[in-house]
Design a protein around this motif. Structure first.
Motif, PDB file in Angstrom:
ATOM      1  N   THR A 160       0.681  -1.093  -0.087  1.00 16.50           N
ATOM      2  CA  THR A 160       0.216   0.076   0.147  1.00 16.50           C
ATOM      3  C   THR A 160       0.814   1.327   0.178  1.00 16.50           C
ATOM      4  O   THR A 160       1.732   1.360   0.788  1.00 16.50           O
ATOM      5  N   LYS A 161       0.505   2.303  -0.969  1.00 20.17           N
ATOM      6  CA  LYS A 161       1.273   3.471  -0.958  1.00 20.17           C
ATOM      7  C   LYS A 161       0.457   4.559  -0.612  1.00 20.17           C
ATOM      8  O   LYS A 161      -0.894   4.707  -0.602  1.00 20.17           O
ATOM      9  N   TYR A 162       1.190   5.554   0.190  1.00 20.07           N
ATOM     10  CA  TYR A 162       0.295   6.795   0.859  1.00 20.07           C
ATOM     11  C   TYR A 162       1.198   7.832   0.223  1.00 20.07           C
ATOM     12  O   TYR A 162       2.187   8.201  -0.222  1.00 20.07           O
ATOM     13  N   ARG A 163       0.267   9.252  -0.040  1.00 20.24           N
ATOM     14  CA  ARG A 163       0.810  10.386  -0.059  1.00 20.24           C
ATOM     15  C   ARG A 163       0.483  11.429   0.717  1.00 20.24           C
ATOM     16  O   ARG A 163      -0.637  11.148   1.469  1.00 20.24           O
ATOM     17  N   THR A 164       1.074  12.649   0.801  1.00 17.38           N
ATOM     18  CA  THR A 164       0.648  13.686   1.633  1.00 17.38           C
ATOM     19  C   THR A 164      -0.720  14.091   1.334  1.00 17.38           C
ATOM     20  O   THR A 164      -1.173  14.120   0.130  1.00 17.38           O
ATOM     21  N   CYS A 165      -1.538  14.073   2.233  1.00 16.70           N
ATOM     22  CA  CYS A 165      -3.252  14.421   2.185  1.00 16.70           C
ATOM     23  C   CYS A 165      -3.402  15.605   1.688  1.00 16.70           C
ATOM     24  O   CYS A 165      -2.883  16.972   1.886  1.00 16.70           O
ATOM     25  N   HIS A 166      -3.982  15.908   0.253  1.00 14.29           N
ATOM     26  CA  HIS A 166      -4.273  17.048  -0.509  1.00 14.29           C
ATOM     27  C   HIS A 166      -5.333  18.080   0.075  1.00 14.29           C
ATOM     28  O   HIS A 166      -5.413  19.176  -0.005  1.00 14.29           O
ATOM     29  N   ARG A 167      -6.254  17.228   0.989  1.00 19.66           N
ATOM     30  CA  ARG A 167      -7.312  17.925   1.431  1.00 19.66           C
ATOM     31  C   ARG A 167      -6.987  18.836   2.791  1.00 19.66           C
ATOM     32  O   ARG A 167      -7.394  19.984   3.291  1.00 19.66           O
TER      33      ARG A 167
END
Length: 139
Positions: free
Chosen positions: A116-123
């Motif tokens: 699983t990959k995550y990124r900085t939340c844009h919201r």
């Protein structure tokens, strides 16, 4: 992109569907969903589960009984507006961002090599805090 195992944001589709199905669905799991209409609404299939007790898939979840018939189940329509309302309620109640669940990291993909990959939340821009009245369509 960052790979992590942090907690996930709430599944608002599942929250709304459970509210609609009531007490009987408290231990049920989603086994199917289908987009309908303009693509923001869903038909969600929920059902009782059990763990397989033998064979190569022993220990995995199934929605079928030992006799092969489907265990108790139901369907419910969940609209995009209902999920948005559940997200707003979550943000008001907890103060956490509804996209990332307060972690600052939002899901962005999965691969067999990296998981699983995550990124900085844009919201919430990685803060994990609710950002007031910003709908997902504005992002």
């Amino acid at each position: 992109m960052t790979t992590t195992t942090e907690r996930k944001a709430p599944d608002f589709m599942q929250i709304v569907a459970r509210e609609k199905l009531g007490e009987k669905a408290k231990d049920w799991q989603i086994f199917r969903w289908e987009r309908i209409g303009d693509g923001n609404d869903f038909v969600v299939g929920f059902g009782q589960t059990r763990l397989k007790t033998s064979g190569k898939n022993k220990g995995e979840t199934t929605w079928r009984g030992i006799d092969g018939r489907q265990l108790p189940h139901g369907k419910v329509v969940v609209t995009g507006a209902e999920m948005d309302a559940a997200r707003a309620k979550y943000e008001t109640d907890t103060g956490h961002c509804g996209e990332c669940g307060g972690t600052g990291q939002a899901w962005c993909g999965w691969s067999a090599a990296e998981g699983t990959k995550y990124r900085t939340c844009h919201r919430c821009n990685g803060t994990g805090k609710a950002q007031g009245d910003r709908s997902l369509e504005q992002l």
